[in-house]
Design an enzyme around this catalytic site. Sequence first.
Site, mmCIF file in Angstrom:
data_model
loop_
_atom_site.group_PDB
_atom_site.id
_atom_site.type_symbol
_atom_site.label_atom_id
_atom_site.label_comp_id
_atom_site.label_asym_id
_atom_site.label_seq_id
_atom_site.Cartn_x
_atom_site.Cartn_y
_atom_site.Cartn_z
ATOM 1 N N HIS A 251 0.581 0.428 10.317
ATOM 2 C CA HIS A 251 0.939 -0.960 10.018
ATOM 3 C C HIS A 251 2.267 -0.989 9.283
ATOM 4 O O HIS A 251 2.694 -0.004 8.680
ATOM 5 C CB HIS A 251 -0.160 -1.617 9.179
ATOM 6 C CG HIS A 251 -0.433 -0.926 7.877
ATOM 7 N ND1 HIS A 251 -1.089 0.273 7.798
ATOM 8 C CD2 HIS A 251 -0.126 -1.270 6.606
ATOM 9 C CE1 HIS A 251 -1.186 0.641 6.541
ATOM 10 N NE2 HIS A 251 -0.610 -0.280 5.788
ATOM 11 N N HIS A 252 2.936 -2.110 9.323
ATOM 12 C CA HIS A 252 4.267 -2.322 8.741
ATOM 13 C C HIS A 252 5.377 -1.597 9.512
ATOM 14 O O HIS A 252 6.527 -1.603 9.065
ATOM 15 C CB HIS A 252 4.337 -1.908 7.267
ATOM 16 C CG HIS A 252 3.413 -2.668 6.360
ATOM 17 N ND1 HIS A 252 2.816 -3.855 6.722
ATOM 18 C CD2 HIS A 252 2.985 -2.396 5.088
ATOM 19 C CE1 HIS A 252 2.055 -4.279 5.711
ATOM 20 N NE2 HIS A 252 2.140 -3.411 4.726
ATOM 21 N N ASP B 140 17.571 -30.401 -6.545
ATOM 22 C CA ASP B 140 16.182 -30.611 -6.129
ATOM 23 C C ASP B 140 15.894 -29.945 -4.788
ATOM 24 O O ASP B 140 14.772 -29.487 -4.541
ATOM 25 C CB ASP B 140 15.848 -32.105 -6.075
ATOM 26 C CG ASP B 140 16.795 -32.891 -5.178
ATOM 27 O OD1 ASP B 140 17.946 -32.454 -4.976
ATOM 28 O OD2 ASP B 140 16.400 -33.961 -4.687
ATOM 29 N N ASN C 110 19.224 -35.407 -6.711
ATOM 30 C CA ASN C 110 20.081 -36.334 -5.965
ATOM 31 C C ASN C 110 19.562 -36.533 -4.541
ATOM 32 O O ASN C 110 20.333 -36.772 -3.616
ATOM 33 C CB ASN C 110 21.544 -35.864 -5.976
ATOM 34 C CG ASN C 110 21.672 -34.387 -5.662
ATOM 35 O OD1 ASN C 110 20.760 -33.773 -5.104
ATOM 36 N ND2 ASN C 110 22.802 -33.810 -6.012
ATOM 37 N N GLU D 62 25.538 -30.406 1.542
ATOM 38 C CA GLU D 62 25.542 -30.432 3.006
ATOM 39 C C GLU D 62 25.910 -31.829 3.512
ATOM 40 O O GLU D 62 26.642 -31.967 4.505
ATOM 41 C CB GLU D 62 24.154 -30.031 3.544
ATOM 42 C CG GLU D 62 23.553 -28.785 2.911
ATOM 43 C CD GLU D 62 24.290 -27.513 3.283
ATOM 44 O OE1 GLU D 62 25.365 -27.592 3.919
ATOM 45 O OE2 GLU D 62 23.804 -26.432 2.917
ATOM 46 N N ASP E 30 0.791 -1.224 0.000
ATOM 47 C CA ASP E 30 0.000 0.000 0.000
ATOM 48 C C ASP E 30 0.827 1.279 0.000
ATOM 49 O O ASP E 30 0.309 2.340 -0.341
ATOM 50 C CB ASP E 30 -1.000 0.012 1.161
ATOM 51 C CG ASP E 30 -0.356 -0.203 2.509
ATOM 52 O OD1 ASP E 30 0.841 -0.535 2.558
ATOM 53 O OD2 ASP E 30 -1.045 -0.037 3.524
ATOM 54 N N GLU F 183 9.182 -11.069 -2.159
ATOM 55 C CA GLU F 183 10.239 -10.060 -2.270
ATOM 56 C C GLU F 183 11.642 -10.671 -2.359
ATOM 57 O O GLU F 183 12.522 -10.115 -3.024
ATOM 58 C CB GLU F 183 10.175 -9.095 -1.083
ATOM 59 C CG GLU F 183 9.013 -8.134 -1.114
ATOM 60 C CD GLU F 183 7.734 -8.678 -0.493
ATOM 61 O OE1 GLU F 183 6.731 -7.936 -0.422
ATOM 62 O OE2 GLU F 183 7.747 -9.868 -0.082
ATOM 63 N N GLY G 183 26.354 -17.307 -1.796
ATOM 64 C CA GLY G 183 25.946 -18.704 -1.689
ATOM 65 C C GLY G 183 24.597 -18.927 -1.039
ATOM 66 O O GLY G 183 24.434 -19.834 -0.224
ATOM 67 N N GLY H 145 17.995 -34.646 -2.092
ATOM 68 C CA GLY H 145 18.284 -33.827 -0.912
ATOM 69 C C GLY H 145 19.484 -32.926 -1.080
ATOM 70 O O GLY H 145 19.942 -32.647 -2.185
#
Length: 590
Positions: free
Chosen positions: A114-115, A471, A498, A504, A28, A51, A440, A500
């Site tokens: 607001h915001h 994925d 692969n 990691e 707004d 955003e 990253g 997952g």
Amino acid sequence: MAEITLGRYLFERLRQLEVMTIFGLPGDFNLSLLDKIYEVDGMRWAGNANELNAAYAADGYSRIKRLACLVTTFGVGELSALNGVGGAYAEHVGLLHVVGVPSISSQAKQLLLHHTLGNGDFTVFHRMSNNISQTSAFISDISSAPAELDRCIRDAYIYQRPVYVGLPANLVDLKVPASLLNIPIDLSLKQNDPDAEEEVIENVLTLIKQSKNPIILVDACASRHDCKQEVKELVEITQFPVFTTPMGKGGVDEGGVSGELYDNDPSLIKKMTAKLNGTRSAAARFGGVYVGTLSEPHVKEAVENADLILSVGALLSDFNTGSFSYSYRTKNVVEFHSDYTKIKQATFPGVQMKECLQHLLRVVGDACTDYEPVPVPKVKLVNTPAPREKGLTQEWLWTRVSSWFREGDIIITETGTSAFGIVQSKFPNNTIGISQVLWGSIGYTVGATLGAVMAAEEIDPNKRVILFVGDGSLQLTVQEISTMVKWNTKPYLFVLNNDGYTIERLIHGENASYNDIQPWDNLALLPLFNAKNYETVRISNIGEAEDLFTSKAFATNDKIRMVEVMLPRMDASSNLVLQAQYSAQTNAEN
């Protein structure tokens, strides 16, 4: 027109710099501003899903056009975008972040709007953004507003960093002189100090004359700060071997051979390579990607045995240097940066690389007349034949896909297996590589692909934009595929399945449930987002991949395509496996 609204003035200025797509979401406090987009001929409002994705998209757009604009609303909107803005700051990407803020009278009365945080402080979010902005403006005076907007646009473009503009809702419709648009924004760089630049040039020429085994190393900021042409000419004049870093990939021509040659006659690859090597082209002197200890052995040897290194636009992050494993054996290193130059241990503040390189190009030929060009390492273009039924692996994929790429492609690789795997490929000339190696942020590339494909299609509808994303990463920002569909864009979306978060798992927690994801029916995403002109395909073995990469129909970007590439869970390129070991060691250090 004698006068135009301030909002239209902003977008007319952006159009003058060929920024034709505006990213963001309505709120707004920015709605009146968004109305003005439609008053500017040819400009469009992307209308993103959130955003954060919009910030990623603006980043991708800017990497093609050198500037992008993101519009959010006050507080909730701008804070959602800050991760993407932070990435643009870290990686030198020009971005104008325009925030629609409450009216000046509302701010003066400290209304509990607001915001807000409910404390009457309307500048708190501006202060947050200051830390990841080249400069900022919180506009409050209509008389100075056009000059402030011009200053902010200029700084975002020149310095290739985000710039924050807070624009009160009540100022957007106020009028400013239209004649101001007749004065172009000055985008020229501040001139280098002549004495300092001359000293730099003299020192560099002396080092070149004394050198027997020099190289050129190209990094990210060579592209970000518009020095690719200077780098190309430097290689062509000197004939020094040239290497890139992972972030610098695409910063110099690599001489890859397009898939069309591979499809029609594999022997043409040898003929093309021989022809290339017989010229003084930059591509003929390309030796590969240097990542410290993670480099191919012949690349590592060539770089680390050099007796002079001309480094252009370095960003020496951990993933860009193989966990800081550069092992130069020489102290004769010249670093050209966007705002300074360094020779050995001497720093020359303000000697900017673009102007300095242009000066060097005029005189460097005479300094290297005694240089005898040495052979450069060669990247293997295609794999040796393998059984069609053999399952796909990262090592095979990244080498084979080199022959499918073609000149002019924009290739985007997600943080993880893709960003490391692409290092093994060889780009055709005039290829742009996008990979967020320093920041990253997982999921960045889906948003960035939207921005890149919208920019690319504004330049040339036939330019291909190719995404490689895991994925797991896909699930963070998948909504932006909907925006791609809305605008009928035609990227290639390769989803590396692969099972997952493999990067990691390689670092820590191979079997930990926190590295698992809920499996999706990925090929159902395009119809889910109501795509009409699309193609989906799943490939699991070499035969299926070869059928795809040798298909002329598939090579033509006439529709949006998603290709799901089925890979073993722990499969990764060899350099990623080593990098993960280094990262695990670093994380465990006291």
